[in-house]
Design an enzyme around this catalytic site. Structure first.
Site, PDB file in Angstrom:
ATOM      1  N   CYS A 170       0.852  -1.177   0.000  1.00  0.00           N
ATOM      2  CA  CYS A 170       0.000   0.000   0.000  1.00  0.00           C
ATOM      3  C   CYS A 170       0.892   1.232   0.000  1.00  0.00           C
ATOM      4  CB  CYS A 170      -0.896   0.002   1.241  1.00  0.00           C
ATOM      5  SG  CYS A 170       0.055   0.067   2.786  1.00  0.00           S
TER       6      CYS A 170
ATOM      7  N   GLU B   9       0.841  -0.174  16.445  1.00  0.00           N
ATOM      8  CA  GLU B   9      -0.027   0.948  16.082  1.00  0.00           C
ATOM      9  C   GLU B   9      -0.934   1.328  17.246  1.00  0.00           C
ATOM     10  OE1 GLU B   9      -3.790   1.992  13.274  1.00  0.00           O
ATOM     11  OE2 GLU B   9      -2.384   0.516  12.456  1.00  0.00           O
TER      12      GLU B   9
ATOM     13  N   ASN C 100      -2.977  -7.196   8.988  1.00  0.00           N
ATOM     14  CA  ASN C 100      -3.881  -7.192   7.835  1.00  0.00           C
ATOM     15  C   ASN C 100      -3.785  -8.494   7.048  1.00  0.00           C
ATOM     16  OD1 ASN C 100      -2.363  -6.550   5.041  1.00  0.00           O
ATOM     17  ND2 ASN C 100      -1.286  -5.466   6.682  1.00  0.00           N
TER      18      ASN C 100
END
Length: 319
Positions: free
Chosen positions: A16, A130, A228
């Site tokens: 990404c 995160e 993910n």
């Protein structure tokens, strides 16, 4: 007969914009400053990317006390708390912040909600970098909610002053299930200005749903600590795949998985170089499967600029 076999590779998949930016940041820093360049935590959650950067002179550390004073250190794409920035300043470290801009957006939302006196319900996984970075922005205001089942145990002082945020790499469906349960419990729950789950995570989950329903097996390329990538396996199974497994590379595929399998779907997490996917497709071809057909859900054209401190030094070097 290969005619009856089918391999479908999902798109979008792999890198990404935030991962691409983070990896290029370390590469450019090595070129500009020379090795070693220190990186706090894995720059992205992919073993192969980390090993490639180590071979070029990057040194990955868990905490800043492992970095010699005055050295250059890059913060990973997952973001860090204000306490880490403060520690770096105390130790005279030259910092380059490769936090994904979409994570930075969540940090700013946490600060804004906290400044409004709201309690923040942060949907995410305990221990994930995160989550630690976001929680560090307003620790006294944040309560972690890991699953929809956890909602029953959430207690808030003032139910009229509560908002939610989320880790950017979660299952879209499960996150909305959690939000739905939170809203039942706290009808005045305030939403973030936009959905926190990143566009790439959503696109990769939607793309794997598209190929999973007709697949006997879905292979997800991604590392074990990639949130993910792990979610993509879950999403594939929920969308109807008969089986789904995560592998770091083709070498981890168990040939027993292919017994009786006619239709294979392949995808990868947002921190995976595409050569690892190509390795899986070659592995399948060597075992009698046809060349893969790509099913594209959408185009991704987003590009993030490099961190400003690195751009400034590159300009000076090229002046």
């Amino acid at each position: 007969m290969t005619e009856s076999k089918r391999v479908v590779v999902a798109a979008p998949r792999g890198y990404c914009a935030g991962v691409d930016r983070a990896v290029i940041t370390v590469e450019r820093a090595l070129d500009l400053y020379g090795p070693p360049v220190y990186v706090r935590k894995q720059i992205v959650h992919n073993r192969h990317v980390v090993e490639d950067l180590e071979a070029r002179g990057a040194i990955f550390v868990e905490e800043l006390d492992e970095v010699p004073e005055g050295s250059t250190v890059v913060f990973s794409a997952h973001g860090v708390s204000p306490a880490v920035h403060a520690e770096a300043a105390e130790r005279s470290l030259k910092t380059i912040d490769a936090t994904c801009p979409l994570v930075t957006k969540v940090h700013s939302e946490a600060r804004r909600f906290a400044n409004q006196g709201l309690q923040i319900l942060l949907i995410g996984h305990a221990g994930h970098e995160e989550v630690e970075g976001t929680a560090g922005e307003a620790p006294e205001h944040i309560t972690l909610v890991e699953t929809p089942e956890d909602v029953a145990d959430v207690e808030i002082g003032d139910p009229a002053k509560v908002a939610w945020l989320s880790q950017t790499t979660l299952s879209v469906d499960e996150t909305w299930e959690t939000v739905g349960k939170l809203r039942e419990k706290f009808p005045q729950l305030i939403d973030p200005p936009s959905d926190d789950i990143c566009y790439a995570t959503q696109n990769r989950q939607s793309a794997v749903k598209q190929i999973a329903a007709d697949a006997d097996l879905v292979i997800v390329v991604g590392s074990r600590n990639s949130s993910n990538s792990v979610r993509l396996v879950e999403v594939a199974l929920e969308a109807g795949a008969k089986a789904s497994h995560r592998v770091d590379n083709a070498g981890e595929i168990d040939e027993a998985w292919l017994e009786g399998v006619q239709s294979v779907g392949v995808t990868s997490g947002a921190s995976v170089p595409d050569e690892l996917v190509q390795g899986v497709l070659e592995f399948l071809q060597e075992r009698g499967y046809p060349a893969a057909v790509e099913e594209r859900l959408t185009e991704e054209n987003l590009v993030f600029a490099l961190p400003p401190e690195l751009r400034r030094d590159l300009r000076r070097a090229n002046a």
